[in-house]
Design a protein around this motif. Structure first.
Motif, PDB file in Angstrom:
ATOM      1  N   ARG A  90       0.838  -1.208   0.000  1.00  0.00           N
ATOM      2  CA  ARG A  90       0.000   0.000   0.000  1.00  0.00           C
ATOM      3  C   ARG A  90       0.865   1.247   0.000  1.00  0.00           C
ATOM      4  N   PRO A  91       0.409   2.291  -0.693  1.00  0.00           N
ATOM      5  CA  PRO A  91       1.146   3.553  -0.658  1.00  0.00           C
ATOM      6  C   PRO A  91       1.196   4.122   0.754  1.00  0.00           C
ATOM      7  N   GLU A  92       2.136   5.027   0.963  1.00  0.00           N
ATOM      8  CA  GLU A  92       2.266   5.674   2.264  1.00  0.00           C
ATOM      9  C   GLU A  92       0.946   6.334   2.635  1.00  0.00           C
ATOM     10  N   ASP A  93       0.777   6.526   3.912  1.00  0.00           N
ATOM     11  CA  ASP A  93      -0.489   7.044   4.416  1.00  0.00           C
ATOM     12  C   ASP A  93      -0.559   8.568   4.321  1.00  0.00           C
ATOM     13  N   THR A  94      -0.491   9.064   3.089  1.00  0.00           N
ATOM     14  CA  THR A  94      -0.666  10.495   2.871  1.00  0.00           C
ATOM     15  C   THR A  94      -1.946  10.681   2.068  1.00  0.00           C
ATOM     16  N   ALA A  95      -2.504  11.836   2.171  1.00  0.00           N
ATOM     17  CA  ALA A  95      -3.763  12.104   1.472  1.00  0.00           C
ATOM     18  C   ALA A  95      -3.494  12.306  -0.016  1.00  0.00           C
ATOM     19  N   SER A  96      -4.204  11.564  -0.834  1.00  0.00           N
ATOM     20  CA  SER A  96      -4.089  11.720  -2.280  1.00  0.00           C
ATOM     21  C   SER A  96      -4.882  12.952  -2.706  1.00  0.00           C
ATOM     22  N   PRO A  97      -4.620  13.465  -3.903  1.00  0.00           N
ATOM     23  CA  PRO A  97      -5.409  14.602  -4.383  1.00  0.00           C
ATOM     24  C   PRO A  97      -6.913  14.297  -4.404  1.00  0.00           C
ATOM     25  N   LEU A  98      -7.287  13.048  -4.726  1.00  0.00           N
ATOM     26  CA  LEU A  98      -8.703  12.676  -4.733  1.00  0.00           C
ATOM     27  C   LEU A  98      -9.289  12.785  -3.327  1.00  0.00           C
ATOM     28  N   MET A  99      -8.567  12.268  -2.329  1.00  0.00           N
ATOM     29  CA  MET A  99      -9.053  12.352  -0.947  1.00  0.00           C
ATOM     30  C   MET A  99      -9.235  13.807  -0.520  1.00  0.00           C
ATOM     31  N   LEU A 120     -16.209   6.651   4.261  1.00  0.00           N
ATOM     32  CA  LEU A 120     -15.958   7.376   3.016  1.00  0.00           C
ATOM     33  C   LEU A 120     -14.492   7.232   2.625  1.00  0.00           C
ATOM     34  N   LEU A 121     -13.611   7.394   3.576  1.00  0.00           N
ATOM     35  CA  LEU A 121     -12.175   7.248   3.327  1.00  0.00           C
ATOM     36  C   LEU A 121     -11.856   5.845   2.828  1.00  0.00           C
ATOM     37  N   SER A 122     -12.439   4.844   3.448  1.00  0.00           N
ATOM     38  CA  SER A 122     -12.241   3.457   3.029  1.00  0.00           C
ATOM     39  C   SER A 122     -12.692   3.245   1.586  1.00  0.00           C
ATOM     40  N   HIS A 123     -13.819   3.823   1.244  1.00  0.00           N
ATOM     41  CA  HIS A 123     -14.354   3.705  -0.122  1.00  0.00           C
ATOM     42  C   HIS A 123     -13.395   4.340  -1.133  1.00  0.00           C
ATOM     43  N   ILE A 124     -12.898   5.523  -0.808  1.00  0.00           N
ATOM     44  CA  ILE A 124     -11.988   6.222  -1.728  1.00  0.00           C
ATOM     45  C   ILE A 124     -10.700   5.428  -1.897  1.00  0.00           C
ATOM     46  N   SER A 164     -15.712  -8.564  21.657  1.00  0.00           N
ATOM     47  CA  SER A 164     -15.146  -9.608  20.809  1.00  0.00           C
ATOM     48  C   SER A 164     -13.951  -9.032  20.056  1.00  0.00           C
ATOM     49  N   PRO A 165     -13.017  -9.876  19.635  1.00  0.00           N
ATOM     50  CA  PRO A 165     -11.859  -9.376  18.871  1.00  0.00           C
ATOM     51  C   PRO A 165     -12.277  -8.626  17.600  1.00  0.00           C
ATOM     52  N   GLU A 166     -13.354  -9.092  16.945  1.00  0.00           N
ATOM     53  CA  GLU A 166     -13.824  -8.433  15.724  1.00  0.00           C
ATOM     54  C   GLU A 166     -14.343  -7.030  16.037  1.00  0.00           C
ATOM     55  N   ASP A 167     -15.107  -6.911  17.135  1.00  0.00           N
ATOM     56  CA  ASP A 167     -15.643  -5.602  17.520  1.00  0.00           C
ATOM     57  C   ASP A 167     -14.510  -4.651  17.913  1.00  0.00           C
ATOM     58  N   GLN A 168     -13.518  -5.178  18.614  1.00  0.00           N
ATOM     59  CA  GLN A 168     -12.380  -4.344  19.014  1.00  0.00           C
ATOM     60  C   GLN A 168     -11.597  -3.887  17.782  1.00  0.00           C
ATOM     61  N   ARG A 169     -11.398  -4.797  16.813  1.00  0.00           N
ATOM     62  CA  ARG A 169     -10.700  -4.449  15.569  1.00  0.00           C
ATOM     63  C   ARG A 169     -11.461  -3.366  14.813  1.00  0.00           C
ATOM     64  N   LEU A 170     -12.787  -3.525  14.742  1.00  0.00           N
ATOM     65  CA  LEU A 170     -13.620  -2.535  14.062  1.00  0.00           C
ATOM     66  C   LEU A 170     -13.473  -1.171  14.733  1.00  0.00           C
ATOM     67  N   LYS A 171     -13.536  -1.157  16.049  1.00  0.00           N
ATOM     68  CA  LYS A 171     -13.421   0.102  16.792  1.00  0.00           C
ATOM     69  C   LYS A 171     -12.050   0.741  16.546  1.00  0.00           C
ATOM     70  N   ASP A 172     -10.993  -0.074  16.594  1.00  0.00           N
ATOM     71  CA  ASP A 172      -9.641   0.442  16.381  1.00  0.00           C
ATOM     72  C   ASP A 172      -9.463   0.964  14.951  1.00  0.00           C
ATOM     73  N   LYS A 176      -8.680   4.817  13.834  1.00  0.00           N
ATOM     74  CA  LYS A 176      -7.521   5.214  13.018  1.00  0.00           C
ATOM     75  C   LYS A 176      -7.974   5.953  11.762  1.00  0.00           C
ATOM     76  N   ALA A 177      -9.034   5.460  11.134  1.00  0.00           N
ATOM     77  CA  ALA A 177      -9.547   6.120   9.925  1.00  0.00           C
ATOM     78  C   ALA A 177     -10.075   7.512  10.253  1.00  0.00           C
ATOM     79  N   ALA A 178     -10.744   7.655  11.399  1.00  0.00           N
ATOM     80  CA  ALA A 178     -11.247   8.971  11.804  1.00  0.00           C
ATOM     81  C   ALA A 178     -10.081   9.937  12.030  1.00  0.00           C
ATOM     82  N   GLU A 179      -9.000   9.446  12.620  1.00  0.00           N
ATOM     83  CA  GLU A 179      -7.801  10.270  12.822  1.00  0.00           C
ATOM     84  C   GLU A 179      -7.209  10.677  11.470  1.00  0.00           C
TER      85      GLU A 179
END
Length: 192
Positions: A90-99, A120-124, A164-172, A176-179
């Motif tokens: 995956r490319p570095e975690d910088t914002a692309s022009p599209l984002m 939305l970020l995940s979709h982009i 559950s581990p899945e719920d914790q992963r989702l929350k984490d 991170k995506a919100a940040e």
């Protein structure tokens, strides 16, 4: 990345990806002038400068078995190579022009205000296209589901049950995506 680092990184891409494909005899794509091909290769080297040598070798191997052209003798176009590269590393975690464009407009503002920006970020990131109305409905639905799951897990945690581990992963992941969305919004403010 400084100019010296970028120069070295671009050289790494040339050595591990471009040169091996050219040594195999792959020629520039049909209809592309020598100048256009050189510009495409330079752009490719810059865009892939984040990749490690090992992953560039893997990308070269993948590109070698998927050449372009009717007779399979042409260098793949940059768009294909970039798509393959994103699957390998995956490319570095910088914002692309599209984002930046999406988040600086009404869609991004609404997403942040209504707490569906992580989806939305995940979709982009996944589709690399401007979200249309049907996409937005699906994105908002995924956000509702995620928020509901997280709220339910927090309610259970309040009663002494472990998430559950899945719920914790989702929350984490959502955190991170919100940040990341907040950093994009800061980048937008700096550019204004």
């Amino acid at each position: 990345m400084g100019s010296t680092d970028l120069k070295e990184a671009k050289k790494r891409v040339k050595v591990h990806l471009v040169d091996p494909l050219l040594r195999l005899g792959l020629r520039r794509p049909t209809g592309m002038t020598v100048k256009q091909f050189d510009e495409m290769v330079d752009e490719l080297c810059g865009r892939l400068s984040y990749m490690t040598a090992l992953n560039l070798d893997a990308l070269a191997e993948q590109a070698a078995v998927r050449p372009s052209g009717r007779d399979g003798s042409r260098f793949p176009i940059a768009a294909k190579i970039l798509a393959w590269a994103a699957e390998i590393q995956r490319p570095e975690d910088t914002a692309s022009p599209l984002m930046i464009a999406v988040f600086s407009g009404p869609i991004g503002q609404e997403a942040v205000a209504e707490d569906w920006a992580p989806e939305l970020l995940s979709h982009i990131r996944k589709y690399r296209t401007w979200p249309k109305s049907p996409d937005l409905a699906a994105i908002k639905g995924r956000a509702d589901d995620a928020r509901h799951r997280i709220a339910k897990a927090q309610e259970l945690a309040g009663r002494g049950f472990a998430a559950s581990p899945e719920d914790q992963r989702l929350k984490d992941m959502r955190g991170k995506a919100a940040e990341k969305c907040r950093r994009i919004m800061q980048e937008i403010e700096v550019q204004r």
